[in-house]
Design an enzyme around this catalytic site. Structure first.
Site, short mmCIF file in Angstrom:
data_model
loop_
_atom_site.label_atom_id
_atom_site.label_comp_id
_atom_site.label_asym_id
_atom_site.label_seq_id
_atom_site.Cartn_x
_atom_site.Cartn_y
_atom_site.Cartn_z
N GLY A 37 24.39 28.69 -5.62
CA GLY A 37 24.92 29.96 -6.13
C GLY A 37 25.70 29.68 -7.39
N LEU A 210 21.18 24.29 -25.32
CA LEU A 210 19.85 24.06 -25.88
C LEU A 210 19.07 22.99 -25.13
CD1 LEU A 210 21.02 24.01 -29.62
CD2 LEU A 210 19.98 25.94 -28.40
N ASP A 241 25.27 25.40 -14.77
CA ASP A 241 26.52 25.70 -14.06
C ASP A 241 27.53 24.57 -14.22
OD1 ASP A 241 25.48 28.12 -13.17
OD2 ASP A 241 24.67 27.23 -11.35
#
Length: 298
Positions: A37, A210, A241
């Site tokens: 998550g 990128l 994340d």
């Protein structure tokens, strides 16, 4: 204190030789489960890199919630998430041998996190938000944070299916996107022009990741480019994340933007060398060791 408000999912992960095309079945040897998550991932990444971190989300009253809470606890995250009468969120992740992945998410309890169920901002300096919660909830949390003088960091991922509200962007201090999310926000064009166009929408700092080419940021009139740390990629799940969590932790600890970007870039690269999202995220010791070997900021 860094507060992360966002999603928590149990990930079901399958490795395959290549990502399936529409209508194609690709066989893999097995599957594993791991805590994930985007919100919980970013909280774990931030805490593991050595920064005080609090998480606020929603989990179900079911067995899938237990490994998520345990991963947060073991990583040093202060878990303030709610238990709701809904299934815990789940993500179904297919990872190719190249390291690329495709993900389908069943939101479950995450979708029930409403503006009225808000986090505690006590002692919080930075709030991290993503887009796996209802957009109205994200907007309400950002507004509450700005009213309290909290720096708002928004990772505009996954890419929204509708334009982000102008009111939300006006409350964002730091916006983090990948190339596709940036194009979805401001349209196609030269990267520098896209970043400046995103700034005009409200965020004073805009950062684009990128992949293997590193990251680029604009903040005021400043432009910073950071190279990716060279690694052998095994699984890119959770790398973005990791970048957001470590970046915000660094900013909260007083690093300047260039230093925080460098740490985030190295941490994200390290996360690509192991399977899964949270299991792949580096510790402070691993990050410090890799930073000592990393290249300079351009």
């Amino acid at each position: 204190m860094i507060l992360v408000a966002g999603s928590a999912n149990l990930d079901f992960i399958t490795r395959v030789p290549h990502l399936p095309r529409p209508g194609e079945t690709v066989l893999g040897p097995a599957f594993t489960t791991a805590p994930g998550g985007k919100g919980a991932n970013q909280a774990v990444a931030c805490a593991r890199s050595g920064h005080p971190t609090r998480f606020f989300g929603a989990l179900g009253d079911d067995p899938y919630a237990a490994p998520l809470r345990e991963s947060l606890r073991a990583s040093g995250v202060q878990d303030t998430s709610l238990t709701l009468d809904a299934p815990t969120g789940a993500a179904f992740i297919t990872v190719a041998d190249s390291g690329e992945n495709v993900i389908a998410v069943a939101s479950g309890a995450n979708a029930l996190l409403t503006p009225q169920r808000g986090p505690d901002f006590t002692d919080v300096t930075h709030l991290i938000l993503q887009l796996e919660l209802p957009l109205g909830t994200v907007q309400a949390y950002a507004r509450s944070a700005r009213e309290r003088g909290v720096t708002v960091v928004v990772n505009a991922a996954p890419a929204p299916h509708e334009p982000l509200p102008a009111a939300l962007l006006a409350d964002v201090n730091v916006l983090v996107v990948n190339e596709g999310e940036l194009t979805g926000l401001v349209g196609p064009g030269d990267l520098s022009q896209q970043l400046r166009a995103a700034q005009v929408l409200g965020p004073g700092t805009v950062i684009v990741t990128l992949g293997g080419a590193g990251s680029v940021a604009v903040s005021g009139d400043q432009r910073i480019k950071v190279a990716a740390h060279p690694v052998t990629v095994r699984d890119t799940t959770g790398a973005g994340d990791t970048f957001v969590g470590v970046l915000t932790g660094g900013l909260g600890a007083g690093l300047d933007l260039a230093q925080a970007l460098r740490a985030a870039s190295v941490a994200a690269s390290l996360a690509c060398t192991r399977d899964g999202a949270q299991p792949s995220m580096p510790t402070r010791h691993e990050l410090d060791r890799a930073l000592a070997q990393a290249g300079r900021v351009d």
